[in-house]
Design a protein around this motif. Structure first.
Motif, mmCIF file in Angstrom:
data_model
loop_
_atom_site.group_PDB
_atom_site.id
_atom_site.type_symbol
_atom_site.label_atom_id
_atom_site.label_comp_id
_atom_site.label_asym_id
_atom_site.label_seq_id
_atom_site.Cartn_x
_atom_site.Cartn_y
_atom_site.Cartn_z
ATOM 1 N N ARG A 85 -8.547 -8.451 -3.080
ATOM 2 C CA ARG A 85 -9.270 -8.705 -1.829
ATOM 3 C C ARG A 85 -8.457 -8.308 -0.600
ATOM 4 O O ARG A 85 -8.981 -8.332 0.509
ATOM 5 N N GLY A 86 -7.192 -7.944 -0.798
ATOM 6 C CA GLY A 86 -6.353 -7.556 0.320
ATOM 7 C C GLY A 86 -5.962 -6.101 0.242
ATOM 8 O O GLY A 86 -6.562 -5.295 -0.486
ATOM 9 N N ASP A 87 -4.941 -5.748 0.991
ATOM 10 C CA ASP A 87 -4.450 -4.369 0.998
ATOM 11 C C ASP A 87 -3.661 -4.074 -0.277
ATOM 12 O O ASP A 87 -3.325 -4.962 -1.047
ATOM 13 N N GLY A 88 -3.336 -2.820 -0.465
ATOM 14 C CA GLY A 88 -2.475 -2.415 -1.577
ATOM 15 C C GLY A 88 -3.250 -2.051 -2.811
ATOM 16 O O GLY A 88 -4.471 -1.850 -2.796
ATOM 17 N N ASN A 89 -2.538 -1.966 -3.916
ATOM 18 C CA ASN A 89 -3.150 -1.602 -5.196
ATOM 19 C C ASN A 89 -2.323 -2.192 -6.326
ATOM 20 O O ASN A 89 -1.182 -2.624 -6.137
ATOM 21 N N ASP A 90 -2.892 -2.218 -7.506
ATOM 22 C CA ASP A 90 -2.186 -2.770 -8.665
ATOM 23 C C ASP A 90 -1.474 -1.662 -9.428
ATOM 24 O O ASP A 90 -1.853 -0.479 -9.386
ATOM 25 N N HIS A 91 -0.439 -2.073 -10.150
ATOM 26 C CA HIS A 91 0.405 -1.077 -10.816
ATOM 27 C C HIS A 91 1.147 -1.718 -11.973
ATOM 28 O O HIS A 91 1.317 -2.940 -12.041
ATOM 29 N N VAL A 92 1.621 -0.866 -12.886
ATOM 30 C CA VAL A 92 2.465 -1.305 -13.988
ATOM 31 C C VAL A 92 3.541 -0.246 -14.204
ATOM 32 O O VAL A 92 3.263 0.965 -14.120
ATOM 33 N N THR A 93 4.782 -0.697 -14.453
ATOM 34 C CA THR A 93 5.906 0.204 -14.691
ATOM 35 C C THR A 93 6.379 0.050 -16.122
ATOM 36 O O THR A 93 6.522 -1.067 -16.622
ATOM 37 N N LEU A 94 6.625 1.172 -16.780
ATOM 38 C CA LEU A 94 7.031 1.192 -18.181
ATOM 39 C C LEU A 94 8.384 1.879 -18.338
ATOM 40 O O LEU A 94 8.656 2.893 -17.681
ATOM 41 N N ALA A 95 9.212 1.333 -19.223
ATOM 42 C CA ALA A 95 10.378 2.055 -19.712
ATOM 43 C C ALA A 95 9.927 2.844 -20.939
ATOM 44 O O ALA A 95 9.342 2.272 -21.871
ATOM 45 N N ALA A 117 0.819 -1.207 0.000
ATOM 46 C CA ALA A 117 0.000 0.000 0.000
ATOM 47 C C ALA A 117 0.849 1.252 0.000
ATOM 48 O O ALA A 117 0.409 2.310 -0.453
ATOM 49 N N THR A 118 2.078 1.166 0.512
ATOM 50 C CA THR A 118 2.918 2.356 0.610
ATOM 51 C C THR A 118 4.057 2.368 -0.374
ATOM 52 O O THR A 118 4.790 3.355 -0.459
#
Length: 356
Positions: free
Chosen positions: A241-251, A8-9
């Motif tokens: 269903r849990g903590d945090g979030n989804d993400h994607v990193t790009l070059a 999450a952080t």
């Protein structure tokens, strides 16, 4: 890319993928979606050469026959009765250094080639067929045995990784191949990357280097050309269903300054993210340093089925961007419009063959 949940952080995740990407996770330079084309084959009696670079996996209908026999989703030549080999030439959608090749013989069980070879060549401009047939082809994959109904993967050694615009698939002596994937590092022509461009676009050299979750569809889709036509042509993660979030990193295609951003949730109506943010960083060594990332688009609510456009205030130059969606949800496209630095353009020019 991984399927591990995001903290999450956490602001950024330094991954081995970013530093040394898996060969077969690199973009498919021959993809039809990037405007690749099969421009010639000496024989395609049973099945058309164009099938080689179609997106998606091959399909098979055991009951489907045509006037020439069984219909296959691939390229298939007649049985050779004289010496020689069967050949197809593919123009890459994006020129690049080939790191790995996949020769997929799916559903070809009694009619696959016993061996294949792959060559490459750089030819600037728009060569004729005579130019291609007489070109100084260089070996990428030497004649190698393949299995039927299998994904046959070949890594290209470092000395052979010269930039190429075309590849040549050779079947020794004949047979059928369902798909050809040419994974590599794009080396686009910098003459067409001056001014404002989409720095994240795959056709300009952008690529995915990390992703928290790709359960339903690949994050590669968000940097594909054009607009998505349905929900399956974007990036959709599983329900979190849990903590945090989804993400994607790009070059990005290269180091540059960002002027405008588009975050498109088209066709994601009941499964769009609640909010999103976009941040950037200049150096690969800082991917794991949260304090080094800068805001390009601060966390903002998103609407379903909507193209969201943002003007980015002047910031420092960035080389990588990270899109965070909160907490999860689908994204159709991400556009990161900006300008490459002079140094980035010069580096691209130096990667192009000297006779360019």
């Amino acid at each position: 890319m991984t399927n591990a949940p995001a903290s999450a952080t956490a602001t950024a995740t330094a991954t081995a993928t970013a530093l040394a990407p898996d060969v077969f996770s690199l973009p498919d330079l021959a993809s039809r979606e990037l405007a690749g084309a099969v421009v010639w084959a000496n024989d395609e009696f049973f099945a058309e050469k164009e099938n080689l670079i179609l997106p998606g996996d091959p399909v098979f209908d055991p009951a489907l026959f045509g006037l020439k026999g069984k219909v296959y989703d691939g390229w298939e030549t007649r049985r050779r009765r004289d010496p020689g080999e069967d050949t197809a030439i593919i123009r890459l959608g994006v020129p690049g250094r080939v790191h790995g090749v996949v020769v997929d013989t799916a559903y070809f069980r009694g009619n696959y080639p016993p061996r294949v070879a792959v060559d490459g060549v750089w030819i600037d401009g728009h060569p004729t067929m005579d130019d291609l047939l007489d070109a100084p082809w260089q070996l990428l994959v030497p004649p190698s045995p393949v299995a039927g109904d299998a994904r046959n993967s070949f890594e290209v050694p470092d000395p052979a990784r010269r930039p190429v615009t075309h590849v040549r698939l050779r079947m020794l002596p004949d047979g059928g191949v369902a798909r050809l994937r040419v994974h590599g590092e794009p080396t686009p022509d910098p003459r067409f990357l001056t001014g404002t461009i989409d720095l994240a676009a795959a056709e300009n050299g952008g690529r995915v280097v990390d992703c928290s979750d790709l359960f339903y569809s690949s994050p590669e889709n968000i940097i594909a050309p054009g607009r998505s036509r349905h929900m399956g042509e974007g990036w959709e993660n599983a329900r979190r269903r849990g903590d945090g979030n989804d993400h994607v990193t790009l070059a990005l295609a290269g180091e540059g300054t960002v002027d405008r951003v588009e975050i498109d949730t088209s066709y994601y109506i009941g499964n769009a993210p609640g909010a999103a943010s976009l941040r950037g960083v200049r150096c690969v060594d800082d991917l794991g340093s949260p304090d080094r990332w800068i805001d390009l688009v601060s966390r903002t609510p998103l609407l379903p089925d909507c193209r969201h456009r943002f003007v980015v205030p002047p910031t420092e130059q960035v080389r990588y961007v990270r899109l965070d969606v909160f907490p999860d949800g689908g994204i159709a496209r991400l556009r990161v419009h900006g300008r490459l630095t002079e140094a980035a353009l010069n580096a691209m020019a130096s990667a192009v063959p000297a006779d360019h």
